[in-house]
Enzyme design. Structure first.
Site, short mmCIF file in Angstrom:
data_model
loop_
_atom_site.label_atom_id
_atom_site.label_comp_id
_atom_site.label_asym_id
_atom_site.label_seq_id
_atom_site.Cartn_x
_atom_site.Cartn_y
_atom_site.Cartn_z
CD GLU A 79 75.66 6.15 31.28
OE1 GLU A 79 75.50 5.76 32.44
OE2 GLU A 79 76.67 6.75 30.89
CG HIS B 126 94.54 22.97 27.60
ND1 HIS B 126 94.63 24.33 27.45
CD2 HIS B 126 93.37 22.59 27.04
CE1 HIS B 126 93.55 24.76 26.82
NE2 HIS B 126 92.76 23.73 26.57
CE LYS C 124 78.57 9.78 40.04
NZ LYS C 124 77.53 10.02 39.05
CE1 TYR D 15 79.84 13.54 38.19
CE2 TYR D 15 78.31 13.41 40.03
CZ TYR D 15 78.57 13.31 38.67
OH TYR D 15 77.56 12.94 37.82
CG LEU E 190 78.93 6.21 36.23
CD1 LEU E 190 80.28 6.90 36.16
CD2 LEU E 190 77.99 6.96 37.12
N1 PDD Z 1 74.26 10.19 38.57
N2 PDD Z 1 74.94 7.05 34.62
C1 PDD Z 1 75.16 8.37 34.75
C2 PDD Z 1 75.61 9.15 33.57
C3 PDD Z 1 74.96 9.00 36.00
O1 PDD Z 1 75.20 10.30 36.13
C4 PDD Z 1 74.51 8.22 37.10
C5 PDD Z 1 74.27 8.80 38.45
C6 PDD Z 1 74.28 6.84 36.90
C7 PDD Z 1 73.82 5.94 38.03
O2 PDD Z 1 74.87 5.64 38.93
P1 PDD Z 1 74.56 5.32 40.48
O3 PDD Z 1 73.60 4.20 40.50
O4 PDD Z 1 75.87 4.97 41.03
O5 PDD Z 1 73.97 6.59 41.07
C8 PDD Z 1 74.53 6.30 35.66
C9 PDD Z 1 74.25 10.82 39.85
C10 PDD Z 1 73.15 10.40 40.76
C11 PDD Z 1 74.35 12.33 39.65
O6 PDD Z 1 75.15 12.72 38.81
O7 PDD Z 1 73.66 13.08 40.34
#
Ligand code: PDD
Length: 289
Positions: free
Chosen positions: A184, A100, A146, A31, A208
């Site tokens: 993170e 799977h 992601k 996603y 990520l």
């Molecule tokens: N999440 N790390 C993780 C595990 C994340 O799920 C996200 C963002 C980020 C930040 O990435 P970005 O700056 O590209 O939004 C880092 C989104 C917002 C979500 O899952 O809703």
């Protein structure tokens, strides 16, 4: 709310997918979350590049060219109200008998796009900062993908909520000699500040690669804010003058409490104030362009 599902624009209530969808059965999909400001998708090219990286990571062909994605996104923005929106793109390996292994021959992937109002942090939160907890990072070793399979992130984020906090900062236990380091947040990237230097964890398989993270580092470089991209030891996290959180929906936030103790002065710091202001200006400039 109008959503996009497999070529159709539909009211969300009418959108249906099969119980055999591999996203439902296995969490087999990826996603993106893309912020929209003044009806323009922010950093679209970068988000689509990361989407391609995620698709490559799970060996799923991209169902659309970037031009097709841009057209779908344009339509979804137009179909939904609100100048600022949060777009959610979701692609799964499609519908197949439960096994799977990948369906062979491949089946049509499921493509879903929706828009929600973009709720950026209110002024009070910018002034107070947020409280976070730490927890061991017990996710897999491909956190650069992601993936829609977010159960570890869900459980880690809920730990923060249960503790009355906003986010969980994740720590990878490493070999005893090297010590543990920060990766993170459960749904965000985390920076530390020490003696005026912005410290960012390196992009690798353990985090990520955030689009907001990139913008913040670019802004630091362009504005002469000293910065280093390197592994951040747990001890440095707890001794930081400031901690910052970034994501597409939270933008830039100050973390003022960690595990019940105050971070630095316990108030959002100077580097936060500068980067937050720069981010707001940058956003405005990009949207005007
Ligand atoms: N999440 N790390 C993780 C595990 C994340 O799920 C996200 C963002 C980020 C930040 O990435 P970005 O700056 O590209 O939004 C880092 C989104 C917002 C979500 O899952 O809703």
């Amino acid at each position: 709310m109008t959503i996009y599902l497999n070529g159709q624009y539909l009211p969300i209530e009418e959108a249906k997918i099969s119980v055999l969808d591999r996203g439902f059965i296995f969490g087999d999909g990826v996603y993106e979350v893309i912020p929209v400001y003044s009806r323009k998708a922010f950093r679209l090219e970068e988000h689509l590049r990361r989407l391609q990286h995620s698709l490559d990571g799970i060996r799923l062909a991209n169902p659309h060219s970037n031009a097709e994605w841009a057209a779908i996104i344009k339509q979804i923005i137009a179909h939904n109200t609100g100048e600022d929106q949060s777009l959610y793109l979701h692609i799964t390996r499609g519908v197949a008998r439960r096994d799977h292994a990948f369906p062979s021959p491949p089946v049509q992937p499921t493509v879903f796009v929706m828009s929600n109002p973009l709720l950026t942090p209110p002024a009070e939160l910018l002034q107070s900062g947020i409280a976070c907890i730490t927890a061991p990072d017990n996710r897999w070793l491909r956190c650069d993908i992601k993936a829609i399979a977010l159960l570890p992130n869900v459980l880690l984020r809920q730990m923060a909520v249960d503790a009355g906090c906003a986010e969980t900062i994740l720590i990878r236990p490493e070999s005893m000699t090297d010590g543990a380091f920060m990766t993170e947040g459960a749904a965000s990237n985390i920076f530390a500040v020490k003696n005026g230097t912005l410290l960012a964890p390196p992009k690798n398989n353990l985090m990520l690669p955030g689009i907001t993270y990139d913008v913040v580092l670019e802004l630091a470089a362009a504005n002469g804010i000293p910065h280093e991209v390197r592994r951040i030891a747990v001890a440095e996290v707890f001794a930081a003058d400031e901690l910052l959180l970034t994501s597409s929906t939270k933008e830039v936030l100050a973390i003022t409490q960690l595990d019940g103790k105050q971070v630095g002065t316990g108030k959002p710091g100077a580097v936060f104030a500068q980067l937050h202001a720069l981010y707001q200006d940058f956003k405005r400039d990009v949207m005007r362009a």
